[in-house]
Design a protein around this motif. Structure first.
Motif, PDB file in Angstrom:
ATOM      1  N   TYR A   1       4.801  16.983  -6.227  1.00 13.78           N
ATOM      2  CA  TYR A   1       3.685  16.253  -5.640  1.00 13.78           C
ATOM      3  C   TYR A   1       3.796  16.222  -4.129  1.00 13.78           C
ATOM      4  CZ  TYR A   1       6.986  12.314  -6.106  1.00 13.78           C
ATOM      5  OH  TYR A   1       8.086  11.500  -6.067  1.00 13.78           O
ATOM      6  N   ALA A   2       2.636  16.146  -3.509  1.00 18.48           N
ATOM      7  CA  ALA A   2       2.537  16.124  -2.053  1.00 18.48           C
ATOM      8  C   ALA A   2       3.257  14.873  -1.535  1.00 18.48           C
ATOM      9  CB  ALA A   2       1.071  16.126  -1.635  1.00 18.48           C
TER      10      ALA A   2
ATOM     11  N   PHE B   1      -0.112  11.648   4.729  1.00 19.28           N
ATOM     12  CA  PHE B   1      -0.576  10.868   3.587  1.00 19.28           C
ATOM     13  C   PHE B   1       0.063   9.477   3.556  1.00 19.28           C
ATOM     14  CE2 PHE B   1      -0.746  15.361   1.984  1.00 19.28           C
ATOM     15  CZ  PHE B   1      -2.121  15.494   2.131  1.00 19.28           C
ATOM     16  N   SER B   2       0.220   8.859   4.732  1.00 20.36           N
ATOM     17  CA  SER B   2       0.850   7.537   4.794  1.00 20.36           C
ATOM     18  C   SER B   2      -0.013   6.452   4.154  1.00 20.36           C
ATOM     19  CB  SER B   2       1.182   7.167   6.243  1.00 20.36           C
ATOM     20  OG  SER B   2       0.017   7.218   7.034  1.00 20.36           O
TER      21      SER B   2
ATOM     22  N   ASP C   1     -11.243   9.183  -6.386  1.00 23.73           N
ATOM     23  CA  ASP C   1     -10.484   8.165  -5.668  1.00 23.73           C
ATOM     24  C   ASP C   1     -11.344   7.644  -4.537  1.00 23.73           C
ATOM     25  OD1 ASP C   1      -8.364   6.769  -4.054  1.00 23.73           O
ATOM     26  OD2 ASP C   1      -7.096   7.712  -5.574  1.00 23.73           O
ATOM     27  N   VAL C   2     -11.176   6.369  -4.226  1.00 27.14           N
ATOM     28  CA  VAL C   2     -11.929   5.762  -3.136  1.00 27.14           C
ATOM     29  C   VAL C   2     -11.301   6.113  -1.776  1.00 27.14           C
ATOM     30  CG1 VAL C   2     -10.687   3.552  -3.131  1.00 27.14           C
ATOM     31  CG2 VAL C   2     -13.096   3.620  -2.453  1.00 27.14           C
ATOM     32  N   ASN C   3     -10.032   6.500  -1.776  1.00 27.36           N
ATOM     33  CA  ASN C   3      -9.294   6.790  -0.558  1.00 27.36           C
ATOM     34  C   ASN C   3      -9.341   8.300  -0.272  1.00 27.36           C
ATOM     35  OD1 ASN C   3      -7.301   7.293   1.371  1.00 27.36           O
ATOM     36  ND2 ASN C   3      -5.797   5.926   0.457  1.00 27.36           N
ATOM     37  N   PRO C   4     -10.015   8.727   0.812  1.00 32.16           N
ATOM     38  CA  PRO C   4     -10.098  10.165   1.119  1.00 32.16           C
ATOM     39  C   PRO C   4      -8.730  10.827   1.283  1.00 32.16           C
ATOM     40  CG  PRO C   4     -11.623   8.927   2.490  1.00 32.16           C
ATOM     41  CD  PRO C   4     -10.775   7.916   1.772  1.00 32.16           C
ATOM     42  N   ALA C   5      -7.754  10.107   1.837  1.00 26.80           N
ATOM     43  CA  ALA C   5      -6.409  10.680   1.994  1.00 26.80           C
ATOM     44  C   ALA C   5      -5.780  10.920   0.626  1.00 26.80           C
ATOM     45  CB  ALA C   5      -5.529   9.763   2.840  1.00 26.80           C
TER      46      ALA C   5
ATOM     47  N   GLY D   1     -10.751  -2.375   0.106  1.00 26.90           N
ATOM     48  CA  GLY D   1     -10.366  -1.558   1.243  1.00 26.90           C
ATOM     49  C   GLY D   1     -10.412  -0.083   0.894  1.00 26.90           C
ATOM     50  N   ARG D   2     -10.268   0.759   1.884  1.00 30.51           N
ATOM     51  CA  ARG D   2     -10.306   2.205   1.656  1.00 30.51           C
ATOM     52  C   ARG D   2      -8.946   2.856   1.897  1.00 30.51           C
ATOM     53  NH1 ARG D   2     -14.420   1.508  -0.991  1.00 30.51           N
ATOM     54  NH2 ARG D   2     -16.477   2.050  -0.269  1.00 30.51           N
ATOM     55  N   GLY D   3      -8.008   2.138   2.473  1.00 31.15           N
ATOM     56  CA  GLY D   3      -6.688   2.696   2.750  1.00 31.15           C
ATOM     57  C   GLY D   3      -5.732   2.448   1.606  1.00 31.15           C
ATOM     58  N   ILE D   4      -4.442   2.390   1.933  1.00 31.00           N
ATOM     59  CA  ILE D   4      -3.421   2.254   0.893  1.00 31.00           C
ATOM     60  C   ILE D   4      -3.542   0.944   0.134  1.00 31.00           C
ATOM     61  CG2 ILE D   4      -1.635   1.289   2.399  1.00 31.00           C
ATOM     62  CD1 ILE D   4       0.301   3.230   0.757  1.00 31.00           C
ATOM     63  N   GLN D   5      -4.053  -0.126   0.764  1.00 28.75           N
ATOM     64  CA  GLN D   5      -4.202  -1.405   0.053  1.00 28.75           C
ATOM     65  C   GLN D   5      -5.151  -1.282  -1.136  1.00 28.75           C
ATOM     66  OE1 GLN D   5      -5.441  -0.830   3.070  1.00 28.75           O
ATOM     67  NE2 GLN D   5      -7.538  -1.594   3.166  1.00 28.75           N
TER      68      GLN D   5
END
Length: 197
Positions: free
Chosen positions: A17-18, A25-26, A56-60, A114-118
């Motif tokens: 996995y990446a 990808f933080s 996924d909601v998170n583009p990263a 949220g859109r990030g890691i959270q």
């Protein structure tokens, strides 16, 4: 052939996995106990499963998934969307396998969305705010023989979720459960008919 040899032949190696959790990808949740429990449940049902795509909601996270699919020589096209909004009504009644590793951690409601890691962990009250938004769409999406896999923790009240989805015509049970630190993780499997064994 001995049963031990047979079991070993059915096991799949952990995919490459990446670098989730590290640059670039933080903002992507790094695979942990919940991810591996879900993989174990899917491996257990490998003969029932075929083909896949993911949202996924998170583009990263979508980019990390794409890179991971390339590392494992798979063709996959991630879609950035909130839950399954972009799949309806086009895929109504056509989804054979739906896998959801939701944000299940109990957090204040204002942390949800949220859109990030959270977005990977913030589940709001009872850790269910995101899951509860998806549940009404599941019966609409699943095919007649479709399966829905859901990762939960005991704080989410899995028994109540199974009762709730049963009212929509889906039978469910815990197909795999594991203790991970203070969390009791379960993968629930739902189907329209009694294909839960």
């Amino acid at each position: 052939m001995s049963s031990a040899g047979t079991d070993a032949a059915l096991m799949y190696p952990t995919p490459l996995y990446a670098p989730a959790g590290r640059s670039p990808f933080s903002d992507v949740y790094e695979p942990a106990e919940d991810s591996f429990l879900l993989m174990d449940a899917l491996e257990k049902d490998a003969d029932r499963l075929k083909g896949s795509s993911c949202t996924d909601v998170n583009p990263a996270a979508a980019q990390c998934t794409l890179q991971t699919s390339h590392c494992n020589h798979l063709q996959l096209q991630p879609v950035v969307t909130d839950l399954v909004q972009c799949l309806l009504p086009r895929l109504s009644g056509k989804v054979d396998v739906l896998v959801f590793n939701p944000p299940y951690v109990v957090t204040p409601s204002e942390e949800v969305g949220g859109r990030g890691i959270q977005a990977s962990w913030a589940g709001g009250m009872r850790g269910r705010e995101v899951m509860d938004r998806l549940f009404p769409m599941i019966p609409q999406l699943l095919s007649d023989h479709g399966l829905f896999y859901l990762l939960t923790v005991s704080d989410n009240d899995p028994e109540e979720m199974m009762s709730l989805l049963e009212e929509s015509g889906l039978n469910g049970h815990a197909c795999l459960t594991r203790q991970a630190g203070r969390e009791r993780l379960s993968v629930l499997r739902f189907s329209r008919s009694d294909h839960t064994s």
